[in-house]
Design an enzyme around this catalytic site. Structure first.
Site, PDB file in Angstrom:
ATOM      1  N   ASP A  23       0.815  -1.217   0.000  1.00 47.45           N
ATOM      2  CA  ASP A  23       0.000   0.000   0.000  1.00 47.45           C
ATOM      3  C   ASP A  23       0.852   1.273   0.000  1.00 47.45           C
ATOM      4  O   ASP A  23       0.399   2.337   0.382  1.00 47.45           O
ATOM      5  CB  ASP A  23      -0.973   0.004   1.185  1.00 47.45           C
ATOM      6  N   HIS A 226      23.600   1.237 -18.995  1.00 40.57           N
ATOM      7  CA  HIS A 226      22.543   1.618 -18.046  1.00 40.57           C
ATOM      8  C   HIS A 226      22.752   0.949 -16.684  1.00 40.57           C
ATOM      9  O   HIS A 226      21.819   0.448 -16.072  1.00 40.57           O
ATOM     10  CB  HIS A 226      21.152   1.295 -18.623  1.00 40.57           C
ATOM     11  N   ASP A 243      26.785   9.288 -14.349  1.00 41.82           N
ATOM     12  CA  ASP A 243      25.777   9.879 -15.246  1.00 41.82           C
ATOM     13  C   ASP A 243      24.568  10.177 -14.378  1.00 41.82           C
ATOM     14  O   ASP A 243      23.844   9.268 -13.974  1.00 41.82           O
ATOM     15  CB  ASP A 243      25.434   8.883 -16.359  1.00 41.82           C
ATOM     16  N   ASP A 254      21.126  16.382 -17.672  1.00 40.00           N
ATOM     17  CA  ASP A 254      21.667  15.046 -17.952  1.00 40.00           C
ATOM     18  C   ASP A 254      23.166  15.207 -18.190  1.00 40.00           C
ATOM     19  O   ASP A 254      23.579  15.669 -19.251  1.00 40.00           O
ATOM     20  CB  ASP A 254      20.949  14.473 -19.188  1.00 40.00           C
ATOM     21  N   HIS A 333      26.272   3.670 -28.584  1.00 42.09           N
ATOM     22  CA  HIS A 333      25.077   4.535 -28.537  1.00 42.09           C
ATOM     23  C   HIS A 333      25.259   5.771 -29.416  1.00 42.09           C
ATOM     24  O   HIS A 333      26.321   6.002 -29.974  1.00 42.09           O
ATOM     25  CB  HIS A 333      24.738   4.913 -27.094  1.00 42.09           C
ATOM     26  N   HIS A 337      20.501  13.252 -27.478  1.00 42.18           N
ATOM     27  CA  HIS A 337      19.036  13.158 -27.559  1.00 42.18           C
ATOM     28  C   HIS A 337      18.455  14.492 -27.120  1.00 42.18           C
ATOM     29  O   HIS A 337      19.104  15.262 -26.411  1.00 42.18           O
ATOM     30  CB  HIS A 337      18.523  12.020 -26.665  1.00 42.18           C
ATOM     31  N   HIS A 344      14.905  11.807 -22.070  1.00 46.63           N
ATOM     32  CA  HIS A 344      14.936  11.552 -23.518  1.00 46.63           C
ATOM     33  C   HIS A 344      13.679  12.221 -24.052  1.00 46.63           C
ATOM     34  O   HIS A 344      12.618  11.608 -24.116  1.00 46.63           O
ATOM     35  CB  HIS A 344      14.962  10.050 -23.826  1.00 46.63           C
ATOM     36  N   GLU A 367      27.019  13.539 -25.925  1.00 43.50           N
ATOM     37  CA  GLU A 367      27.551  12.570 -24.972  1.00 43.50           C
ATOM     38  C   GLU A 367      28.312  11.418 -25.617  1.00 43.50           C
ATOM     39  O   GLU A 367      27.937  10.256 -25.468  1.00 43.50           O
ATOM     40  CB  GLU A 367      26.416  12.024 -24.105  1.00 43.50           C
ATOM     41  N   TYR A 371      33.955   2.557 -24.602  1.00 48.62           N
ATOM     42  CA  TYR A 371      33.813   1.510 -23.590  1.00 48.62           C
ATOM     43  C   TYR A 371      34.569   0.282 -24.067  1.00 48.62           C
ATOM     44  O   TYR A 371      34.179  -0.350 -25.052  1.00 48.62           O
ATOM     45  CB  TYR A 371      32.326   1.179 -23.395  1.00 48.62           C
ATOM     46  N   ARG A 389      32.554   8.391 -20.613  1.00 49.41           N
ATOM     47  CA  ARG A 389      31.572   9.198 -21.348  1.00 49.41           C
ATOM     48  C   ARG A 389      31.667  10.621 -20.818  1.00 49.41           C
ATOM     49  O   ARG A 389      31.943  10.825 -19.621  1.00 49.41           O
ATOM     50  CB  ARG A 389      30.152   8.641 -21.158  1.00 49.41           C
ATOM     51  N   GLU A 391      29.263  14.023 -21.029  1.00 51.27           N
ATOM     52  CA  GLU A 391      27.928  14.448 -21.485  1.00 51.27           C
ATOM     53  C   GLU A 391      27.582  15.829 -20.967  1.00 51.27           C
ATOM     54  O   GLU A 391      27.669  16.097 -19.771  1.00 51.27           O
ATOM     55  CB  GLU A 391      26.882  13.439 -20.984  1.00 51.27           C
TER      56      GLU A 391
END
Ligand code: GLY
Ligand code: MN
Ligand code: MN
Length: 421
Positions: A23, A226, A243, A254, A333, A337, A344, A367, A371, A389, A391
């Site tokens: 709940d 991710h 990130d 971002d 990637h 975006h 996004h 970004e 890798y 990365r 970004e």
């Protein structure tokens, strides 16, 4: 309403509440479209826009005041408060929606609605349309076109107003401070969740929340795009990829930075970081009105491929490598975006099969990353398990661009200086 036309009606429900466990609910996040048009924060509400309607065009259905419930869940605006504080033409109790909506649909030819977001509401809307259809023989005119609301609204949301840009700058500023706090808290042995805590502490200190699940990946975890577990311990010599972005009044930032937990980049780490930084600069040089959105990605890919050849991570000549997309082994990637109420964000990237051209008011991320999988035996061992990365968030202006996140240390030297200070 002007774009939809006088024979249309637009129906937008608020986001439903979602159960997290038995709940208790997930923290409530208003639907971005609903928020964009209303600024109304409550669940169990529906906005109905009826262009040209004499008795009011902007109608809200919302929960009634209820002193007992408000004692548990906090204050509600109620229909009267909604009209007074938010400027709706009219507001009714949400419980009356079933009775009133068919009457509003009657005589309108087109219904704009976002199908597939909220299955329960999809079914209700079809039920209301059917109620009007059932009255055709008594002269009712049911809507005969159901249109995707996104077609209309996404294009509006893509272009940020000055007020929205102020909000996005605030989200960016808070996120910059959060990343600085994480860099300052880093040390060999720090757990990923400790850095996440630093970041999200700064968000909350400034009345913001994470715009998405913060990614904090030490060592080879940086290679998982991710990664959200955030539970590993770093060790001497690791880089950590963070990130994370704040959401402020619904607007997202971002940002990604990759920094050494010990404060100094190793030789290979620095070489790859420099290359990603170079690729980001190449993409940024393509960020101005009139250039195709995709030019930034193409520039980043070219720079990365050149650099990977120079470092010996790719073999052969540039042309063949670019044509063959060999960089994809290390860069899976795209380079960015749209960014806005959704991290996004909405908006078409291509129009009639072509990359759309940049225009002032668009905001997007740049970004690039690299890798090198920890088990990639096709490259020298010294490169394996490095993930990087960088970004940043970019607003297209009349004569070029503005980097909303420019204040944050970006180059290896800048990062080392910040961490030493
Ligand atoms: N944080 C998600 C992204 O960078 O797209
Ligand atoms: Mn991003
Ligand atoms: Mn990101």
């Amino acid at each position: 309403m002007r774009i939809a036309g006088d024979d249309a009606i637009l129906v937008l429900p608020a986001a439903p509440e979602r159960i997290r466990s038995r709940d208790t609910h997930y923290p409530y996040r208003q639907d971005s479209d609903f928020w964009y048009l209303t600024g109304f924060p409550e669940p169990q509400a529906v906005l109905v826009l009826v262009p040209g309607r004499a008795h009011g065009e902007a109608i809200l259905f919302c929960r009634e005041r209820d002193p007992d419930r408000e004692g548990w869940d906090g204050p509600r605006h109620g229909p009267e408060g909604a009209v007074d504080s938010f400027g709706f033409d009219d507001a009714y109790p949400i419980d009356d929606l079933d009775e009133i909506l068919p009457g509003l649909l009657e005589g309108r030819t087109r219904v704009y609605y976002h199908f597939g977001h909220d299955t329960e509401f999809d079914i209700k809307l079809i039920g209301w349309v059917n109620r009007v259809r059932a009255l055709v023989r008594s002269g009712a005119q049911p809507p005969h076109e159901l249109l995707e609301l996104g077609h209309l609204l996404d294009e509006l949301r893509l272009f940020k107003s000055p007020a929205e840009i102020r909000m996005m700058q605030r989200a960016a500023d808070i996120s910059v401070r959060a990343h600085e706090a994480a860099m300052r808290a880093a040390r060999p042995g720090v757990h990923e969740y400790e850095l996440q805590a630093e970041i999200e502490r700064v968000f909350r200190m400034h009345d913001a929340v994470p715009a998405y699940g913060s990614i904090v990946g030490a060592g080879a975890n940086a290679c998982v795009l991710h990664y959200v577990a955030n539970n590993a311990q770093s060790k001497e010599g690791d880089l950590v990829l963070v990130d994370a972005g704040a959401e402020y009044r619904g607007y997202a930032a971002d940002i990604t930075r990759t920094f050494p937990v010990g404060g100094r980049f190793g030789k290979e780490q620095r070489a790859l970081h420099d290359l990603v930084h170079e690729a980001q600069a190449a993409a940024l040089a393509e960020a101005r009105p009139g250039l195709p959105y995709e030019a930034g990605h193409e520039a980043a890919v070219l720079t990365l491929t050149e650099g990977l050849l120079r470092l010996g991570l790719l073999k052969g000549n540039l042309e063949k490598n670019v044509a063959g997309g060999t960089y994809r082994r290390f860069y899976r990637h795209k380079t960015g975006h749209w960014l806005g109420l959704d991290v996004h964000d909405v908006g078409d990237y291509r129009i009639d099969g072509q990359s759309r051209l940049l225009e002032p008011g668009m905001v997007f991320t740049i970004e690039p990353g690299l890798y090198i999988a920890p088990d990639d035996t096709s490259v020298a061992a010294k490169w394996r398990g490095i993930g990087i990365r960088i970004e940043d968030d970019v607003l297209v202006t009349r004569d070029g661009h503005k980097v909303l996140t420019a204040r944050l240390a970006r180059s290896a030297d800048e990062i080392e200086a910040l961490m030493a200070g």
